[in-house]
Design a protein around this motif. Structure first.
Motif, PDB file in Angstrom:
ATOM      1  N   PHE A  19      39.681 -63.155  63.349  1.00  0.00           N
ATOM      2  CA  PHE A  19      40.195 -62.746  64.648  1.00  0.00           C
ATOM      3  C   PHE A  19      41.548 -63.384  64.875  1.00  0.00           C
ATOM      4  O   PHE A  19      41.704 -64.596  64.767  1.00  0.00           O
ATOM      5  CB  PHE A  19      39.227 -63.168  65.765  1.00  0.00           C
ATOM      6  N   ASN A  20      42.544 -62.552  65.197  1.00  0.00           N
ATOM      7  CA  ASN A  20      43.890 -63.024  65.489  1.00  0.00           C
ATOM      8  C   ASN A  20      44.148 -62.836  66.982  1.00  0.00           C
ATOM      9  O   ASN A  20      44.381 -61.715  67.451  1.00  0.00           O
ATOM     10  CB  ASN A  20      44.916 -62.248  64.657  1.00  0.00           C
ATOM     11  N   SER A  21      44.099 -63.923  67.736  1.00  0.00           N
ATOM     12  CA  SER A  21      44.236 -63.852  69.192  1.00  0.00           C
ATOM     13  C   SER A  21      45.627 -63.409  69.634  1.00  0.00           C
ATOM     14  O   SER A  21      45.784 -62.879  70.733  1.00  0.00           O
ATOM     15  CB  SER A  21      43.894 -65.204  69.827  1.00  0.00           C
ATOM     16  N   GLU A  22      46.639 -63.606  68.798  1.00  0.00           N
ATOM     17  CA  GLU A  22      47.999 -63.191  69.163  1.00  0.00           C
ATOM     18  C   GLU A  22      48.174 -61.676  69.104  1.00  0.00           C
ATOM     19  O   GLU A  22      49.083 -61.134  69.713  1.00  0.00           O
ATOM     20  CB  GLU A  22      49.018 -63.864  68.258  1.00  0.00           C
ATOM     21  N   VAL A  23      47.304 -60.992  68.381  1.00  0.00           N
ATOM     22  CA  VAL A  23      47.401 -59.544  68.209  1.00  0.00           C
ATOM     23  C   VAL A  23      46.495 -58.798  69.189  1.00  0.00           C
ATOM     24  O   VAL A  23      46.752 -57.660  69.551  1.00  0.00           O
ATOM     25  CB  VAL A  23      47.059 -59.169  66.740  1.00  0.00           C
ATOM     26  N   CYS A  24      45.435 -59.453  69.642  1.00  0.00           N
ATOM     27  CA  CYS A  24      44.411 -58.819  70.472  1.00  0.00           C
ATOM     28  C   CYS A  24      45.000 -58.253  71.770  1.00  0.00           C
ATOM     29  O   CYS A  24      45.761 -58.923  72.463  1.00  0.00           O
ATOM     30  CB  CYS A  24      43.323 -59.833  70.810  1.00  0.00           C
ATOM     31  N   THR A  25      44.623 -57.007  72.079  1.00  0.00           N
ATOM     32  CA  THR A  25      45.055 -56.365  73.324  1.00  0.00           C
ATOM     33  C   THR A  25      43.916 -56.303  74.345  1.00  0.00           C
ATOM     34  O   THR A  25      44.054 -55.680  75.389  1.00  0.00           O
ATOM     35  CB  THR A  25      45.571 -54.935  73.056  1.00  0.00           C
ATOM     36  N   HIS A  26      42.799 -56.932  74.040  1.00  0.00           N
ATOM     37  CA  HIS A  26      41.653 -57.047  74.951  1.00  0.00           C
ATOM     38  C   HIS A  26      41.134 -55.684  75.414  1.00  0.00           C
ATOM     39  O   HIS A  26      40.787 -55.511  76.576  1.00  0.00           O
ATOM     40  CB  HIS A  26      42.010 -57.953  76.145  1.00  0.00           C
ATOM     41  N   SER A  27      41.055 -54.758  74.484  1.00  0.00           N
ATOM     42  CA  SER A  27      40.535 -53.427  74.799  1.00  0.00           C
ATOM     43  C   SER A  27      39.030 -53.454  75.039  1.00  0.00           C
ATOM     44  O   SER A  27      38.499 -52.577  75.701  1.00  0.00           O
ATOM     45  CB  SER A  27      40.858 -52.451  73.661  1.00  0.00           C
ATOM     46  N   GLY A  28      38.342 -54.437  74.473  1.00  0.00           N
ATOM     47  CA  GLY A  28      36.909 -54.585  74.684  1.00  0.00           C
ATOM     48  C   GLY A  28      36.039 -53.737  73.783  1.00  0.00           C
ATOM     49  O   GLY A  28      34.820 -53.711  73.959  1.00  0.00           O
ATOM     50  N   PHE A  29      36.616 -53.030  72.821  1.00  0.00           N
ATOM     51  CA  PHE A  29      35.816 -52.192  71.920  1.00  0.00           C
ATOM     52  C   PHE A  29      34.732 -53.019  71.218  1.00  0.00           C
ATOM     53  O   PHE A  29      33.601 -52.576  71.086  1.00  0.00           O
ATOM     54  CB  PHE A  29      36.702 -51.535  70.860  1.00  0.00           C
ATOM     55  N   CYS A  30      35.089 -54.216  70.779  1.00  0.00           N
ATOM     56  CA  CYS A  30      34.143 -55.051  70.041  1.00  0.00           C
ATOM     57  C   CYS A  30      32.983 -55.479  70.928  1.00  0.00           C
ATOM     58  O   CYS A  30      31.814 -55.340  70.553  1.00  0.00           O
ATOM     59  CB  CYS A  30      34.853 -56.267  69.445  1.00  0.00           C
ATOM     60  N   LYS A  63      31.925 -54.226  73.830  1.00  0.00           N
ATOM     61  CA  LYS A  63      31.121 -53.094  74.302  1.00  0.00           C
ATOM     62  C   LYS A  63      30.298 -52.474  73.172  1.00  0.00           C
ATOM     63  O   LYS A  63      29.186 -52.016  73.384  1.00  0.00           O
ATOM     64  CB  LYS A  63      32.020 -52.025  74.922  1.00  0.00           C
ATOM     65  N   GLY A  64      30.853 -52.464  71.972  1.00  0.00           N
ATOM     66  CA  GLY A  64      30.185 -51.816  70.846  1.00  0.00           C
ATOM     67  C   GLY A  64      29.049 -52.625  70.249  1.00  0.00           C
ATOM     68  O   GLY A  64      28.013 -52.075  69.901  1.00  0.00           O
ATOM     69  N   LEU A  65      29.254 -53.926  70.107  1.00  0.00           N
ATOM     70  CA  LEU A  65      28.220 -54.802  69.537  1.00  0.00           C
ATOM     71  C   LEU A  65      28.152 -56.097  70.347  1.00  0.00           C
ATOM     72  O   LEU A  65      28.601 -57.155  69.893  1.00  0.00           O
ATOM     73  CB  LEU A  65      28.521 -55.122  68.069  1.00  0.00           C
ATOM     74  N   PRO A  66      27.579 -56.050  71.539  1.00  0.00           N
ATOM     75  CA  PRO A  66      27.550 -57.254  72.390  1.00  0.00           C
ATOM     76  C   PRO A  66      26.750 -58.405  71.807  1.00  0.00           C
ATOM     77  O   PRO A  66      26.991 -59.564  72.171  1.00  0.00           O
ATOM     78  CB  PRO A  66      26.934 -56.742  73.693  1.00  0.00           C
ATOM     79  N   GLY A  67      25.843 -58.140  70.883  1.00  0.00           N
ATOM     80  CA  GLY A  67      25.102 -59.219  70.242  1.00  0.00           C
ATOM     81  C   GLY A  67      25.934 -59.991  69.234  1.00  0.00           C
ATOM     82  O   GLY A  67      25.664 -61.155  68.945  1.00  0.00           O
ATOM     83  N   VAL A  68      26.963 -59.362  68.707  1.00  0.00           N
ATOM     84  CA  VAL A  68      27.860 -59.995  67.736  1.00  0.00           C
ATOM     85  C   VAL A  68      29.076 -60.597  68.439  1.00  0.00           C
ATOM     86  O   VAL A  68      29.477 -61.720  68.147  1.00  0.00           O
ATOM     87  CB  VAL A  68      28.324 -58.973  66.669  1.00  0.00           C
ATOM     88  N   PHE A  69      29.654 -59.835  69.355  1.00  0.00           N
ATOM     89  CA  PHE A  69      30.866 -60.248  70.064  1.00  0.00           C
ATOM     90  C   PHE A  69      30.491 -60.562  71.509  1.00  0.00           C
ATOM     91  O   PHE A  69      30.375 -59.666  72.337  1.00  0.00           O
ATOM     92  CB  PHE A  69      31.917 -59.136  70.007  1.00  0.00           C
TER      93      PHE A  69
END
Length: 80
Positions: free
Chosen positions: A16-27, A29-35
């Motif tokens: 995970f690269n926090s400088e690139v993340c746009t916080h779209s939430g796909f991760c 919302k898609g797999l809340p048990g992982v993310f």
């Protein structure tokens, strides 16, 4: 210097690269048990199959999430 963090699982490594993340939430919302933003570490690569995690990471619009498969299956990583 990039702010990249590596999360180790038995079948997949998630980067995970926090400088690139746009916080779209796909991760999340898609797999809340992982993310799970309420937990530390917030990524648990052993909370689902490597296949499911890889498919979800492939939907990341910013490319902040990448992975390396350790289970012998094909690995992909976004270049960037």
């Amino acid at each position: 210097m990039t702010k990249q963090k590596l999360y180790y699982g038995k079948d997949i490594e998630v980067m995970f690269n926090s400088e690139v993340c746009t916080h779209s939430g796909f991760c999340v919302k898609g797999l809340p048990g992982v993310f799970d933003l309420s937990k530390r570490p917030w990524i648990n690569p052993d909370a689902n199959t490597a296949e499911a995690i890889a498919r979800q990471i492939d939907t990341c619009p910013s490319g902040a999430l990448t992975y390396r498969r350790l289970d012998g299956e094909y690995s992909t990583q976004k270049e960037g």
